[in-house]
Write a protein that holds these residues in place. Structure first.
Motif, PDB file in Angstrom:
ATOM      1  N   ALA A  80       0.871  -1.177   0.000  1.00  0.00           N
ATOM      2  CA  ALA A  80       0.000   0.000   0.000  1.00  0.00           C
ATOM      3  C   ALA A  80       0.905   1.222   0.000  1.00  0.00           C
ATOM      4  N   ILE A  81       0.307   2.400  -0.167  1.00  0.00           N
ATOM      5  CA  ILE A  81       1.109   3.623  -0.216  1.00  0.00           C
ATOM      6  C   ILE A  81       0.305   4.757   0.400  1.00  0.00           C
ATOM      7  N   LEU A  82       0.977   5.693   1.041  1.00  0.00           N
ATOM      8  CA  LEU A  82       0.298   6.797   1.714  1.00  0.00           C
ATOM      9  C   LEU A  82       0.528   8.109   0.986  1.00  0.00           C
ATOM     10  N   SER A  83      -0.534   8.904   0.866  1.00  0.00           N
ATOM     11  CA  SER A  83      -0.444  10.276   0.372  1.00  0.00           C
ATOM     12  C   SER A  83      -0.933  11.184   1.489  1.00  0.00           C
ATOM     13  N   HIS A  84      -0.167  12.232   1.795  1.00  0.00           N
ATOM     14  CA  HIS A  84      -0.494  13.047   2.965  1.00  0.00           C
ATOM     15  C   HIS A  84       0.207  14.392   2.890  1.00  0.00           C
ATOM     16  N   ARG A  85      -0.160  15.290   3.773  1.00  0.00           N
ATOM     17  CA  ARG A  85       0.535  16.558   3.946  1.00  0.00           C
ATOM     18  C   ARG A  85       1.590  16.419   5.018  1.00  0.00           C
ATOM     19  N   TRP A  86       2.766  16.960   4.752  1.00  0.00           N
ATOM     20  CA  TRP A  86       3.813  16.973   5.772  1.00  0.00           C
ATOM     21  C   TRP A  86       3.491  18.056   6.808  1.00  0.00           C
ATOM     22  N   GLU A  87       3.772  17.786   8.083  1.00  0.00           N
ATOM     23  CA  GLU A  87       3.615  18.759   9.151  1.00  0.00           C
ATOM     24  C   GLU A  87       5.003  19.154   9.662  1.00  0.00           C
ATOM     25  N   GLU A  88       5.278  20.431   9.618  1.00  0.00           N
ATOM     26  CA  GLU A  88       6.597  20.945   9.977  1.00  0.00           C
ATOM     27  C   GLU A  88       7.009  20.490  11.380  1.00  0.00           C
ATOM     28  N   GLY A  89       8.190  19.870  11.458  1.00  0.00           N
ATOM     29  CA  GLY A  89       8.744  19.461  12.738  1.00  0.00           C
ATOM     30  C   GLY A  89       8.156  18.193  13.327  1.00  0.00           C
ATOM     31  N   GLN A  90       7.231  17.559  12.607  1.00  0.00           N
ATOM     32  CA  GLN A  90       6.548  16.388  13.147  1.00  0.00           C
ATOM     33  C   GLN A  90       6.842  15.094  12.394  1.00  0.00           C
ATOM     34  N   GLU A  91       7.379  15.199  11.192  1.00  0.00           N
ATOM     35  CA  GLU A  91       7.568  14.006  10.375  1.00  0.00           C
ATOM     36  C   GLU A  91       8.802  13.217  10.811  1.00  0.00           C
ATOM     37  N   ILE A  92       8.744  11.913  10.584  1.00  0.00           N
ATOM     38  CA  ILE A  92       9.837  11.018  10.941  1.00  0.00           C
ATOM     39  C   ILE A  92      10.645  10.696   9.688  1.00  0.00           C
ATOM     40  N   SER A  93      11.918  11.042   9.703  1.00  0.00           N
ATOM     41  CA  SER A  93      12.771  10.866   8.532  1.00  0.00           C
ATOM     42  C   SER A  93      13.290   9.434   8.429  1.00  0.00           C
ATOM     43  N   TYR A  94      13.810   9.116   7.252  1.00  0.00           N
ATOM     44  CA  TYR A  94      14.469   7.818   7.039  1.00  0.00           C
ATOM     45  C   TYR A  94      15.621   7.650   8.026  1.00  0.00           C
ATOM     46  N   GLU A  95      16.418   8.691   8.179  1.00  0.00           N
ATOM     47  CA  GLU A  95      17.570   8.621   9.081  1.00  0.00           C
ATOM     48  C   GLU A  95      17.132   8.325  10.507  1.00  0.00           C
ATOM     49  N   LYS A  96      16.047   8.978  10.953  1.00  0.00           N
ATOM     50  CA  LYS A  96      15.572   8.767  12.320  1.00  0.00           C
ATOM     51  C   LYS A  96      15.052   7.345  12.502  1.00  0.00           C
ATOM     52  N   MET A  97      14.312   6.828  11.501  1.00  0.00           N
ATOM     53  CA  MET A  97      13.797   5.461  11.590  1.00  0.00           C
ATOM     54  C   MET A  97      14.943   4.450  11.679  1.00  0.00           C
ATOM     55  N   VAL A  98      15.959   4.629  10.842  1.00  0.00           N
ATOM     56  CA  VAL A  98      17.073   3.686  10.819  1.00  0.00           C
ATOM     57  C   VAL A  98      17.871   3.757  12.124  1.00  0.00           C
ATOM     58  N   LYS A  99      18.041   4.955  12.663  1.00  0.00           N
ATOM     59  CA  LYS A  99      18.762   5.084  13.936  1.00  0.00           C
ATOM     60  C   LYS A  99      18.009   4.375  15.061  1.00  0.00           C
ATOM     61  N   CYS A 100      16.682   4.467  15.038  1.00  0.00           N
ATOM     62  CA  CYS A 100      15.888   3.771  16.061  1.00  0.00           C
ATOM     63  C   CYS A 100      16.028   2.261  15.904  1.00  0.00           C
ATOM     64  N   GLN A 101      15.966   1.798  14.664  1.00  0.00           N
ATOM     65  CA  GLN A 101      16.088   0.364  14.415  1.00  0.00           C
ATOM     66  C   GLN A 101      17.477  -0.157  14.767  1.00  0.00           C
ATOM     67  N   SER A 102      18.487   0.691  14.637  1.00  0.00           N
ATOM     68  CA  SER A 102      19.868   0.280  14.893  1.00  0.00           C
ATOM     69  C   SER A 102      20.265   0.459  16.351  1.00  0.00           C
ATOM     70  N   GLY A 103      19.363   1.020  17.155  1.00  0.00           N
ATOM     71  CA  GLY A 103      19.661   1.233  18.562  1.00  0.00           C
ATOM     72  C   GLY A 103      20.488   2.463  18.844  1.00  0.00           C
ATOM     73  N   LEU A 104      20.670   3.323  17.833  1.00  0.00           N
ATOM     74  CA  LEU A 104      21.465   4.530  18.025  1.00  0.00           C
ATOM     75  C   LEU A 104      20.660   5.625  18.728  1.00  0.00           C
ATOM     76  N   THR A 105      19.344   5.484  18.743  1.00  0.00           N
ATOM     77  CA  THR A 105      18.462   6.366  19.495  1.00  0.00           C
ATOM     78  C   THR A 105      17.238   5.550  19.878  1.00  0.00           C
ATOM     79  N   THR A 106      16.421   6.083  20.759  1.00  0.00           N
ATOM     80  CA  THR A 106      15.280   5.312  21.260  1.00  0.00           C
ATOM     81  C   THR A 106      14.001   5.607  20.480  1.00  0.00           C
ATOM     82  N   TRP A 107      13.138   4.610  20.399  1.00  0.00           N
ATOM     83  CA  TRP A 107      11.831   4.814  19.770  1.00  0.00           C
ATOM     84  C   TRP A 107      11.022   5.852  20.535  1.00  0.00           C
ATOM     85  N   GLN A 108      11.254   5.944  21.844  1.00  0.00           N
ATOM     86  CA  GLN A 108      10.513   6.895  22.662  1.00  0.00           C
ATOM     87  C   GLN A 108      10.711   8.320  22.174  1.00  0.00           C
TER      88      GLN A 108
END
Length: 299
Positions: free
Chosen positions: A45-73
């Motif tokens: 599936a695919i999502l279409s949406h409006r971005w909200e300034e300062g609220q979106e989760i980037s690829y870099e942030k997702m990968v860092k969470c998955q790699s344990g470099l930062t917390t999901w919290q």
């Protein structure tokens, strides 16, 4: 397939295209997975949406969470993460194991991959099982559909016409209808023909003039000025390397050159027709002011 990791990948040709996304979110684990080749990509599936300034989760942030470099919290309180979770929940309910969401599936740290995604995005939407349009500023029954800012954005044009199936959801993720059932209202809002919306853009590509396609985007805005040109690449079926920082006028000049040099369009667009399109106000003025919507017939 393998779990996306925070590593450096070989640079890609900026004009190389894919037909399906490299990165997808697993709707069960809410984690990114990577698919190196088109033929390895599962249905999604695919999502279409409006971005909200300062609220979106980037690829870099997702990968860092998955790699344990930062917390999901650190990201769970953001509305962008809640939107990802809600989209995954909807996809699971519809029996889709994967979903593509531009905010966290595009690696902006790699120019080659970002360019590939921008040039391939129309195909990503076209080859999806379903496109969910999330209208964060619309409540069904409380206001007119056309008042949503989603309809004023440049990138959402291809997200409306490219997929085979498009379903609309309001701010509470209440299903409001699909592109077929809403085609009359959507045509009034966007200026796109009812039949194109009802039966799909793919059935009408050859018969829709170049200037007509461009006219659909004239009143739309983008956060980055250059994206006013880049968001037309898929609609016009051309490729061009994005160069953020070049300015909107330079981006449109390059787009004009690509169109003129394209064999597909050379047979269908005449110099006087391009001049008429230019005079109509399609190209932005020096202030970046968007032109008015106009329809110019090009055969």
């Amino acid at each position: 397939m393998y779990i996306a990791s925070y590593i450096t990948t070989p640079s890609l040709n900026p004009l190389q295209k894919r037909t399906r996304p490299r990165h997808l979110i697993n709707t069960c684990t809410i984690e990114l997975e990577e698919f190196p080749s088109d033929d390895s990509v599962p249905p999604y599936a695919i999502l279409s949406h409006r971005w909200e300034e300062g609220q979106e989760i980037s690829y870099e942030k997702m990968v860092k969470c998955q790699s344990g470099l930062t917390t999901w919290q650190s990201i769970r309180s953001k509305s962008g993460y809640k939107k990802i979770v809600a989209a995954c929940r909807q996809a699971r309910e519809d029996n889709h194991t994967y979903i593509w969401i531009d905010t966290c599936c595009i690696n902006k740290g790699d120019h080659g991959q970002q360019s590939q995604d921008i040039n391939s995005m129309f195909d990503y939407y076209r080859n999806s099982e379903v496109c969910y349009v999330y209208l964060y500023d619309f409540y069904d029954g409380a206001r007119s559909l056309g008042e949503s800012s989603w309809f004023s954005r440049g990138w959402t044009l291809q997200e409306l016409i490219a997929p085979l199936s498009v379903e609309f959801f309001d701010a509470k993720w209440k299903r409001c209808g699909d592109r077929k059932t809403l085609c009359s209202s959507l045509s009034y809002i966007t200026g796109i023909g009812v039949d194109i919306l009802r039966f799909g853009y793919g059935c009408y590509t050859v018969r829709v003039g170049i200037a007509e396609r461009m006219s659909w985007a004239i009143d739309r805005q983008t956060t980055k000025d250059e994206d006013r040109a880049y968001c037309l690449l898929g609609v016009l079926d051309v490729t061009m390397e994005p160069r953020y920082g070049e300015g909107v006028e330079s981006a449109f000049e390059r787009l004009s050159k690509v169109l003129h040099e394209s064999d597909r369009f050379a047979r269908r667009i005449h110099p006087q027709d391009w001049a008429r399109l230019d005079r109509s106000g399609f190209l932005p003025d020096s202030s970046g002011t968007p032109a008015r919507r106009t329809k110019v017939s090009i055969v």
